[in-house]
Design a protein around this motif. Structure first.
Motif, PDB file in Angstrom:
ATOM      1  N   GLU A  40     -72.190  93.903 116.502  1.00  0.00           N
ATOM      2  CA  GLU A  40     -71.702  92.765 116.840  1.00  0.00           C
ATOM      3  C   GLU A  40     -71.126  92.585 118.268  1.00  0.00           C
ATOM      4  O   GLU A  40     -71.285  91.440 118.990  1.00  0.00           O
ATOM      5  CB  GLU A  40     -70.595  92.281 115.946  1.00  0.00           C
ATOM      6  CG  GLU A  40     -69.286  93.115 115.987  1.00  0.00           C
ATOM      7  CD  GLU A  40     -68.342  92.897 114.741  1.00  0.00           C
ATOM      8  OE1 GLU A  40     -67.569  92.051 114.795  1.00  0.00           O
ATOM      9  OE2 GLU A  40     -68.333  93.758 113.851  1.00  0.00           O
ATOM     10  N   SER A 259     -60.646  91.376 111.559  1.00  0.00           N
ATOM     11  CA  SER A 259     -61.189  92.721 111.316  1.00  0.00           C
ATOM     12  C   SER A 259     -60.203  93.522 110.284  1.00  0.00           C
ATOM     13  O   SER A 259     -60.262  94.735 110.017  1.00  0.00           O
ATOM     14  CB  SER A 259     -61.340  93.757 112.787  1.00  0.00           C
ATOM     15  OG  SER A 259     -60.067  93.466 113.370  1.00  0.00           O
ATOM     16  N   ALA A 284     -64.027  82.793 106.026  1.00  0.00           N
ATOM     17  CA  ALA A 284     -64.652  83.938 106.737  1.00  0.00           C
ATOM     18  C   ALA A 284     -64.580  85.049 106.038  1.00  0.00           C
ATOM     19  O   ALA A 284     -63.244  85.507 105.806  1.00  0.00           O
ATOM     20  CB  ALA A 284     -63.958  83.629 108.193  1.00  0.00           C
ATOM     21  N   GLN A 285     -65.939  85.704 105.894  1.00  0.00           N
ATOM     22  CA  GLN A 285     -65.813  86.952 105.410  1.00  0.00           C
ATOM     23  C   GLN A 285     -65.180  87.974 105.733  1.00  0.00           C
ATOM     24  O   GLN A 285     -64.421  88.741 105.294  1.00  0.00           O
ATOM     25  CB  GLN A 285     -67.329  87.195 104.988  1.00  0.00           C
ATOM     26  CG  GLN A 285     -68.107  86.295 104.086  1.00  0.00           C
ATOM     27  CD  GLN A 285     -69.755  86.263 104.213  1.00  0.00           C
ATOM     28  OE1 GLN A 285     -69.974  86.477 105.210  1.00  0.00           O
ATOM     29  NE2 GLN A 285     -70.198  86.142 103.016  1.00  0.00           N
ATOM     30  N   TRP A 287     -64.172  91.625 108.126  1.00  0.00           N
ATOM     31  CA  TRP A 287     -64.366  92.919 107.560  1.00  0.00           C
ATOM     32  C   TRP A 287     -63.973  93.272 106.166  1.00  0.00           C
ATOM     33  O   TRP A 287     -64.473  94.322 105.767  1.00  0.00           O
ATOM     34  CB  TRP A 287     -63.599  93.843 108.756  1.00  0.00           C
ATOM     35  CG  TRP A 287     -64.235  94.028 110.068  1.00  0.00           C
ATOM     36  CD1 TRP A 287     -65.042  93.309 110.773  1.00  0.00           C
ATOM     37  CD2 TRP A 287     -64.051  95.119 110.963  1.00  0.00           C
ATOM     38  NE1 TRP A 287     -65.435  93.683 112.044  1.00  0.00           N
ATOM     39  CE2 TRP A 287     -64.622  94.714 112.209  1.00  0.00           C
ATOM     40  CE3 TRP A 287     -62.998  95.953 110.919  1.00  0.00           C
ATOM     41  CZ2 TRP A 287     -64.731  95.382 113.224  1.00  0.00           C
ATOM     42  CZ3 TRP A 287     -62.936  96.896 112.225  1.00  0.00           C
ATOM     43  CH2 TRP A 287     -63.492  96.608 113.258  1.00  0.00           C
ATOM     44  N   GLU A 289     -64.688  91.436 103.946  1.00  0.00           N
ATOM     45  CA  GLU A 289     -65.869  90.876 103.067  1.00  0.00           C
ATOM     46  C   GLU A 289     -65.497  89.996 101.916  1.00  0.00           C
ATOM     47  O   GLU A 289     -65.897  90.169 100.549  1.00  0.00           O
ATOM     48  CB  GLU A 289     -66.806  92.096 102.542  1.00  0.00           C
ATOM     49  CG  GLU A 289     -67.385  92.821 103.815  1.00  0.00           C
ATOM     50  CD  GLU A 289     -68.221  94.076 103.286  1.00  0.00           C
ATOM     51  OE1 GLU A 289     -68.115  94.375 101.852  1.00  0.00           O
ATOM     52  OE2 GLU A 289     -69.008  94.733 103.812  1.00  0.00           O
ATOM     53  N   VAL A 302     -68.702  82.051 105.332  1.00  0.00           N
ATOM     54  CA  VAL A 302     -69.329  82.086 106.446  1.00  0.00           C
ATOM     55  C   VAL A 302     -69.132  83.746 107.255  1.00  0.00           C
ATOM     56  O   VAL A 302     -68.264  84.290 106.591  1.00  0.00           O
ATOM     57  CB  VAL A 302     -68.776  81.126 107.560  1.00  0.00           C
ATOM     58  CG1 VAL A 302     -69.099  79.834 107.051  1.00  0.00           C
ATOM     59  CG2 VAL A 302     -67.359  81.163 108.094  1.00  0.00           C
ATOM     60  N   GLY A 303     -70.195  84.075 107.906  1.00  0.00           N
ATOM     61  CA  GLY A 303     -69.833  85.276 108.601  1.00  0.00           C
ATOM     62  C   GLY A 303     -69.471  85.005 109.939  1.00  0.00           C
ATOM     63  O   GLY A 303     -68.464  84.094 110.037  1.00  0.00           O
ATOM     64  N   GLU A 304     -69.607  85.860 111.076  1.00  0.00           N
ATOM     65  CA  GLU A 304     -69.193  85.638 112.274  1.00  0.00           C
ATOM     66  C   GLU A 304     -69.350  83.952 112.999  1.00  0.00           C
ATOM     67  O   GLU A 304     -70.703  83.667 112.734  1.00  0.00           O
ATOM     68  CB  GLU A 304     -69.531  86.461 113.351  1.00  0.00           C
ATOM     69  CG  GLU A 304     -68.750  86.715 114.479  1.00  0.00           C
ATOM     70  CD  GLU A 304     -69.316  85.508 115.616  1.00  0.00           C
ATOM     71  OE1 GLU A 304     -68.427  85.049 116.333  1.00  0.00           O
ATOM     72  OE2 GLU A 304     -70.585  85.385 115.879  1.00  0.00           O
TER      73      GLU A 304
END
Length: 414
Positions: A40, A259, A284-285, A287, A289, A302-304
């Motif tokens: 990333e 994170s 937002a998932q 670190w 998850e 969503v991810g990043e």
């Protein structure tokens, strides 16, 4: 002129250096970034047009290991873990930065204290300029704030003289990091230093946070040059699915802990608190998850994602209180709810509450009830109005200001 920007940390440590590096390059300075080689971060730096020179190790797995090893350890064992890891980081990061600094005129270091110590050693060995940077004023010696407390090194109870506490901080850092730093100095044929904190800090320090959010009150213990936060412009579109979700109803509430490895219960508590108010969630998932609590259509994972594009379209932002996320929400005038976990996060939570642009939870473990009460505060019309007012005071030129100052400073020293 070539400047090496060094950090070891999470996205909140790497993205600002991408902004600073891009600003330096716009002025004709060759900027290199040494950062963890997680995928990333490589993608982030490539987007900014900057080369990545890998730090001693990727950070995500390293951070997980450190958390697991310290979770059930006693304060004394955690202190030994910190000291042991410091020795490994100084040695390994020194090797990585020695190669990265080839041909450079200066090193500017952010991130973990042992990583910055390695950067100072490299600069000293090469006879080039060195500068420490930080993203929050509380890390700097000042009569206006107390130092950070380390495991097995508590600040003495009842002592309110911050000057005395910062003197104690010197002894604490010598105890935790002195052997790692001086041991490596001896291996390089250098004499030991008596005060490892001031050796690593240097003077002045570059303070990369917004003056409205995190004002620096002048200190006779150290000089800080406050430039504003380093913000990397983000032009990426939001994912199609997220766009469709946003357009399908009223503004949702964003939940993300970056994170920070919060328990899954934190995400569940947030979704339930938001749902109880009849609102939708963008989750937002991170670190941790995090995942939706069920298959309801009122929650989108969503991810990043481009926070600059997203935050202006949500009703509130629930987050951990990282410096970057706090500034991103403040810039868009979006009310915040901060669930502080570690480090400088309690400071940002307090500042958001003091500025009247959001609410702060008391403690790191949120419940649906505590989040519901905080959301009640954050979603009040007066808080939204205040958040929009403060947004106009948040600087967007911190990276540019720092680039100009560094160029002038390095020009004077070379």
């Amino acid at each position: 002129m070539r400047i090496l920007l060094s950090t070891y940390g999470s996205r909140g440590d790497v993205e600002p250096l991408a902004a600073l590096g891009a600003a330096l390059q716009a002025h004709g300075v060759e900027a290199r970034v040494s950062a963890p080689a997680d995928g990333e971060f490589a993608a982030l730096l490539a987007r900014a047009g900057l080369p990545l020179t890998p730090a001693f190790a990727p950070v995500r797995e390293w951070a997980k290991e450190m958390i697991n090893r310290s979770r059930s350890a006693s304060p004394e064992d955690r202190a030994r873990l910190i000291s042991g890891q410091a020795a490994a980081i100084v040695a390994s990061q020194y090797e990585a930065l020695s190669a990265a600094a080839e041909g450079c005129d200066a090193v500017v270091a952010f991130g973990l204290f042992p990583s910055c110590a390695a950067a100072r050693l490299v600069a000293e060995q090469r006879g080039i300029c060195y500068m420490l940077g930080t993203f929050c004023p509380i890390w700097l010696p000042s009569p206006h704030n107390r130092p950070h407390e380390y495991p097995s090194h508590p600040l003495p109870a009842g002592v309110t003289d911050n000057r005395l506490l910062w003197d104690i901080d010197i002894r604490t850092k010598n105890a935790l990091f002195g052997e790692a730093i001086n041991g490596h100095r001896v291996s390089l044929g250098l004499p030991p230093v008596q005060n490892v904190r001031d050796y690593v800090y240097g003077n002045p320090v570059l303070l990369a946070c917004d003056p409205t959010l995190g004002p620096w009150l002048p200190s006779d213990l150290i000089d800080a040059v406050q430039t504003g936060a380093f913000i990397l412009p983000d032009e990426r579109p939001l994912p199609d699915g997220l766009e469709a979700f946003l357009n399908a109803g009223p503004p949702p509430v964003y939940v993300g802990f970056g994170s920070i490895s919060v328990a899954s219960e934190a995400g569940r508590a947030a979704v339930n608190a938001i749902r109880a108010k009849g609102l939708r969630t963008v989750l937002a998932q991170g670190w941790a998850e995090l995942a939706p609590v069920d298959d309801g259509d009122d929650c989108f994972a969503v991810g990043e994602v481009n926070q600059q594009a997203l935050f202006g379209r949500v009703a509130a932002v629930i987050h951990h209180g990282g410096a970057g996320t706090t500034a991103a929400a403040a810039r868009t005038g979006t009310p915040q709810v901060i669930v502080p976990q570690i480090g400088d996060q309690p400071y940002w939570a307090r500042r958001v509450a003091e500025l009247g642009i959001g609410a702060a939870l008391d403690g790191p473990v949120p419940t649906a009830e505590s989040l519901s009460a905080a959301l009640e505060v954050a979603l009040a019309p007066k808080v939204g109005l205040r958040a929009r007012e403060v947004a106009g005071d948040i600087r967007a030129d911190g990276a540019e200001a720092a680039a100009r100052w560094l160029m002038e400073r390095m020009g004077e020293e070379n």
